[in-house]
Motif scaffolding. Sequence first.
Motif, PDB file in Angstrom:
ATOM      1  N   TRP A 162     -12.128  42.700 -51.543  1.00 36.00           N
ATOM      2  CA  TRP A 162     -11.843  44.603 -52.455  1.00 36.00           C
ATOM      3  C   TRP A 162     -10.805  44.481 -50.434  1.00 36.00           C
ATOM      4  N   VAL A 200      -7.532  43.204 -49.938  1.00 35.34           N
ATOM      5  CA  VAL A 200      -6.683  43.482 -51.147  1.00 35.34           C
ATOM      6  C   VAL A 200      -5.872  44.935 -50.179  1.00 35.34           C
ATOM      7  N   VAL A 201      -7.396  46.041 -50.047  1.00 40.86           N
ATOM      8  CA  VAL A 201      -6.785  47.244 -49.338  1.00 40.86           C
ATOM      9  C   VAL A 201      -6.043  46.722 -47.757  1.00 40.86           C
ATOM     10  N   ALA A 225      -4.045  44.459 -47.046  1.00 38.76           N
ATOM     11  CA  ALA A 225      -3.512  43.974 -47.338  1.00 38.76           C
ATOM     12  C   ALA A 225      -2.122  45.757 -47.707  1.00 38.76           C
ATOM     13  N   ILE A 226      -2.044  46.430 -49.046  1.00 43.59           N
ATOM     14  CA  ILE A 226      -1.765  47.050 -49.311  1.00 43.59           C
ATOM     15  C   ILE A 226      -1.722  48.308 -48.769  1.00 43.59           C
ATOM     16  N   GLN A 227      -2.545  48.503 -47.627  1.00 42.30           N
ATOM     17  CA  GLN A 227      -2.129  49.102 -46.501  1.00 42.30           C
ATOM     18  C   GLN A 227      -1.216  48.958 -45.740  1.00 42.30           C
ATOM     19  N   ALA A 244       0.970  46.918 -45.976  1.00 46.23           N
ATOM     20  CA  ALA A 244       2.238  46.912 -47.191  1.00 46.23           C
ATOM     21  C   ALA A 244       3.037  47.626 -46.859  1.00 46.23           C
ATOM     22  N   MET A 245       2.048  49.022 -47.104  1.00 43.56           N
ATOM     23  CA  MET A 245       3.061  49.790 -46.617  1.00 43.56           C
ATOM     24  C   MET A 245       3.292  50.964 -46.103  1.00 43.56           C
ATOM     25  N   ILE A 300       0.510  56.561 -50.250  1.00 44.58           N
ATOM     26  CA  ILE A 300      -0.304  55.543 -49.820  1.00 44.58           C
ATOM     27  C   ILE A 300      -1.437  56.309 -50.010  1.00 44.58           C
ATOM     28  N   VAL A 360      -2.553  56.007 -53.823  1.00 45.63           N
ATOM     29  CA  VAL A 360      -2.349  54.190 -53.811  1.00 45.63           C
ATOM     30  C   VAL A 360      -3.816  54.273 -53.841  1.00 45.63           C
ATOM     31  N   ASP A 361      -4.099  55.194 -52.662  1.00 46.09           N
ATOM     32  CA  ASP A 361      -6.321  54.912 -52.871  1.00 46.09           C
ATOM     33  C   ASP A 361      -6.878  55.617 -53.524  1.00 46.09           C
ATOM     34  N   MET A 380      -6.164  52.435 -56.100  1.00 47.93           N
ATOM     35  CA  MET A 380      -7.843  51.562 -56.302  1.00 47.93           C
ATOM     36  C   MET A 380      -9.064  52.101 -56.275  1.00 47.93           C
TER      37      MET A 380
END
Length: 176
Positions: free
Chosen positions: A53, A56-57, A59-61, A63-64, A74, A77-78, A81
């Motif tokens: 977790w 992934v969080v 990596a997503i942060q 990337a955004m 952002i 998306v949070d 998630m």
Amino acid sequence: MPVYTVHAPLTNGTELRSTDGFAFVRDGFHVWAALLGPVWLAGHRLWLALLGWIVVVIAIQLAMVKLGAGGTAILSVDVLMALLMGFEAASLWRWTLSRHRWRQLDLVVADDEEAAERRFFDRWIAGQRGFGNDQSGVDRGGPPPPRNIAGQPFSRPPPLPHSDIIGLFPEPGASR
């Protein structure tokens, strides 16, 4: 009504005697997992899921931010998630139990965990009563076998019909 899955650790060929170690996992949305995902995962000792977790969080942060997304995107998306964590928390818990070689014993439908425990152990005790209550040897799929006892009219099954037609009108061309 909530559904609970009952899990027990695998034993080395012995019977399950230590029932205090059983885990009851409620299926459905877990609010605390959605609100405090990492704390919920750590509290249930789901270490690999917690590590995944976090990766992934982050990596997503990253990337955004790299793509130049705004603060609203952002935040949305949070929130998504967190909702995903709330919906999948029970699946992560069951997955971790299966990785630790626990097996699923039963499904129980009950209002709360206490009622689920009560229902499960009532069935568990009824199944452990010994040879007098052996339900596995009874074939419940068909009628009881006929007994050929003289003097009883129902001791033999009725003869099978000799025609090839099965249905409401056994004779072709008969009136309805």
